[in-house]
Design a protein around this motif. Structure first.
Motif, PDB file in Angstrom:
ATOM      1  N   UNK A 141     -59.858  39.480  14.643  1.00  0.00           N
ATOM      2  CA  UNK A 141     -59.021  40.482  13.983  1.00  0.00           C
ATOM      3  C   UNK A 141     -58.304  39.856  12.788  1.00  0.00           C
ATOM      4  N   UNK A 142     -57.829  38.615  12.956  1.00  0.00           N
ATOM      5  CA  UNK A 142     -57.159  37.930  11.845  1.00  0.00           C
ATOM      6  C   UNK A 142     -58.107  37.746  10.667  1.00  0.00           C
ATOM      7  N   UNK A 143     -59.351  37.370  10.962  1.00  0.00           N
ATOM      8  CA  UNK A 143     -60.333  37.180   9.883  1.00  0.00           C
ATOM      9  C   UNK A 143     -60.611  38.491   9.152  1.00  0.00           C
ATOM     10  N   UNK A 144     -60.733  39.580   9.898  1.00  0.00           N
ATOM     11  CA  UNK A 144     -61.118  40.849   9.285  1.00  0.00           C
ATOM     12  C   UNK A 144     -59.963  41.544   8.575  1.00  0.00           C
ATOM     13  N   UNK A 145     -58.726  41.263   8.990  1.00  0.00           N
ATOM     14  CA  UNK A 145     -57.582  41.925   8.363  1.00  0.00           C
ATOM     15  C   UNK A 145     -56.864  41.052   7.344  1.00  0.00           C
ATOM     16  N   UNK A 146     -56.764  39.755   7.641  1.00  0.00           N
ATOM     17  CA  UNK A 146     -56.033  38.852   6.754  1.00  0.00           C
ATOM     18  C   UNK A 146     -56.950  37.975   5.900  1.00  0.00           C
ATOM     19  N   UNK A 147     -58.221  37.875   6.307  1.00  0.00           N
ATOM     20  CA  UNK A 147     -59.139  36.959   5.628  1.00  0.00           C
ATOM     21  C   UNK A 147     -59.787  37.534   4.386  1.00  0.00           C
ATOM     22  N   UNK A 148     -59.035  38.351   3.651  1.00  0.00           N
ATOM     23  CA  UNK A 148     -59.536  38.927   2.408  1.00  0.00           C
ATOM     24  C   UNK A 148     -58.451  38.864   1.338  1.00  0.00           C
ATOM     25  N   UNK A 149     -58.881  38.816   0.098  1.00  0.00           N
ATOM     26  CA  UNK A 149     -57.947  38.877  -1.022  1.00  0.00           C
ATOM     27  C   UNK A 149     -57.568  40.329  -1.270  1.00  0.00           C
ATOM     28  N   UNK A 150     -56.624  40.549  -2.169  1.00  0.00           N
ATOM     29  CA  UNK A 150     -56.223  41.918  -2.484  1.00  0.00           C
ATOM     30  C   UNK A 150     -57.377  42.716  -3.078  1.00  0.00           C
ATOM     31  N   UNK A 151     -58.297  42.011  -3.728  1.00  0.00           N
ATOM     32  CA  UNK A 151     -59.448  42.687  -4.316  1.00  0.00           C
ATOM     33  C   UNK A 151     -60.529  42.988  -3.287  1.00  0.00           C
ATOM     34  N   UNK A 152     -60.332  42.538  -2.041  1.00  0.00           N
ATOM     35  CA  UNK A 152     -61.304  42.819  -0.990  1.00  0.00           C
ATOM     36  C   UNK A 152     -62.322  41.728  -0.768  1.00  0.00           C
ATOM     37  N   UNK A 153     -62.254  40.646  -1.560  1.00  0.00           N
ATOM     38  CA  UNK A 153     -63.206  39.549  -1.391  1.00  0.00           C
ATOM     39  C   UNK A 153     -62.796  38.675  -0.213  1.00  0.00           C
TER      40      UNK A 153
END
Length: 394
Positions: A141-153
């Motif tokens: 869950x941490x990877x999928x919710x926090x593991x992205x930049x604001x641009x979605x990358x």
């Protein structure tokens, strides 16, 4: 016969586990090293083919030239070597060993009544398995919710690793409040190992399969699969040394029997992360001596903190007789170390046996405090002190 066969299962599963661990961790370390040593190709034909990095190496009398494509080669070979069975077999062999040694013997290996009074062994078994499931879910869950930049990358690994660090500390503390110290260390290590194999099984390999399917169908390859696989792979490399030290440290009673055993485990794992950071950066040509200093400070501080404190001089005590030691053995040790079925072949039901194993008794009972296992027979500190005085007598 049951104990005899159990020892064989223990040996063979442990052997298999070590073999697969070497294969998986070795491959993981190699590819991290390889990625950090690739250089941009100068040859125009390689650039035209989409080669993003290459390396020349010599080993075993031969020359090797691995090449990495930015996404994938234009013409994908039919035969590809996949690196996933090393991970799967490591987890399966480790879980099988966990079942044989701990889950099937929960009353002795998982449960320590001094730590937590479980109503029934199955409750401890369910809780142990729960750590593996919950830990993997929290990380994912941490990877999928926090593991992205604001641009979605794919990115922001720092936030993901912060969540993992907090979870590991909390899990270490909770495990040491619920299970025997040795089992607690193993469960925390197994939770991280389950995260690692889940990364391979649910993200890295499926992502690679999707890329290959898109290529063979003539579709545009979605780079997200490669980015996500790379992210999870990098996470795995930082998990490796903490997992290894969690698995090894549970063999040392001075660690898992410590009053603050959860903190001991956390410091050891933190040192493992620092060591791995140094080597990853070293592969990139950067000497991160700060990481080395941090690892040494953590380990040195742990050694100093856990060092036995000198005891105040006491009045000369009378010599301990063999009869006194035999009385303790009959009450605390005989259940596992008597007769032909004695554990590990160590018989302590005679004066000769006690004298022959004097050094091992001192190490396991007094120094490591590992025996009796989980102190199931309730050996007191006074009895340990008595055995210590006996063992030190000339």
């Amino acid at each position: 016969m049951d104990i005899y066969l159990l020892d064989w299962a223990n040996l063979l599963l442990r052997w298999l586990h070590v073999i697969t661990v070497i294969a998986w961790i070795g491959a993981s370390f190699y590819f991290v090293w390889l990625d950090n040593h690739l250089v941009k190709p100068q040859a125009e034909n390689l650039q035209a083919k989409g080669v993003d990095g290459e390396l020349w190496a010599v080993h075993g009398g031969g020359f090797y030239n691995p090449q990495k494509y930015l996404v994938a080669p234009a013409n994908l070979p039919r035969d590809l070597h996949w690196f996933y069975w090393e991970s799967y077999w490591t987890w399966m062999s480790g879980f099988a060993l966990f079942v044989v040694l701990y889950l099937c013997n929960a009353s002795q290996m998982l449960i320590d009544p001094r730590v937590h009074a479980w109503g029934a062994p199955w409750q401890a078994v369910a809780a142990a398995l729960g750590f593996l499931v919950v830990g993997t879910a929290v990380y994912d869950i941490a990877c999928q919710t926090l593991g992205r930049t604001r641009a979605g990358a794919i990115g922001n690994d720092g936030r993901v690793m912060a969540v993992v660090a907090v979870f590991v500390v909390a899990a270490s503390w909770l495990a040491c409040q619920l299970f025997a110290g040795r089992a607690a260390f193993l469960i925390v290590g197994a939770t991280l190992a389950t995260m690692m194999t889940a990364n391979v099984a649910h993200w890295i390999i499926p992502g690679q399969r999707k890329v290959i399917a898109q290529m063979r169908a003539g579709e545009t390859v979605d780079p997200l699969h490669g980015q996500r696989g790379k992210q999870r792979s990098v996470h795995n490399t930082y998990f490796t040394l903490p997992v290894l030290i969690a698995m090894l440290s549970n063999h040392y009673g001075m660690l898992h029997q410590h009053p603050y055993n959860w903190a001991v485990l956390c410091v050891l794992m933190a040192a493992g992360v620092a060591i791995r950071i140094f080597f990853v950066k070293r592969h990139k040509g950067v000497n991160s001596w700060g990481a080395v200093v941090l690892a040494l400070v953590l380990l040195g501080g742990l050694v100093a903190w856990m060092a036995p404190r000198p005891q105040p001089a006491a009045a000369a005590a009378s010599a301990v007789t063999l009869a006194q030691v035999q009385a303790v053995e009959a009450q605390r040790c005989a259940i596992c170390h008597s007769g032909e079925a004695a554990q590990k072949g160590v018989r302590l039901d005679s004066a000769e046996g006690l004298v022959a194993h004097k050094a091992q008794i001192y190490q396991q009972v007094v120094v490591q405090r590992a025996m009796p296992l989980n102190n199931a027979t309730g050996m007191t500190d006074d009895e340990r002190a008595l055995i210590g005085r006996w063992a030190r007598q000339p």
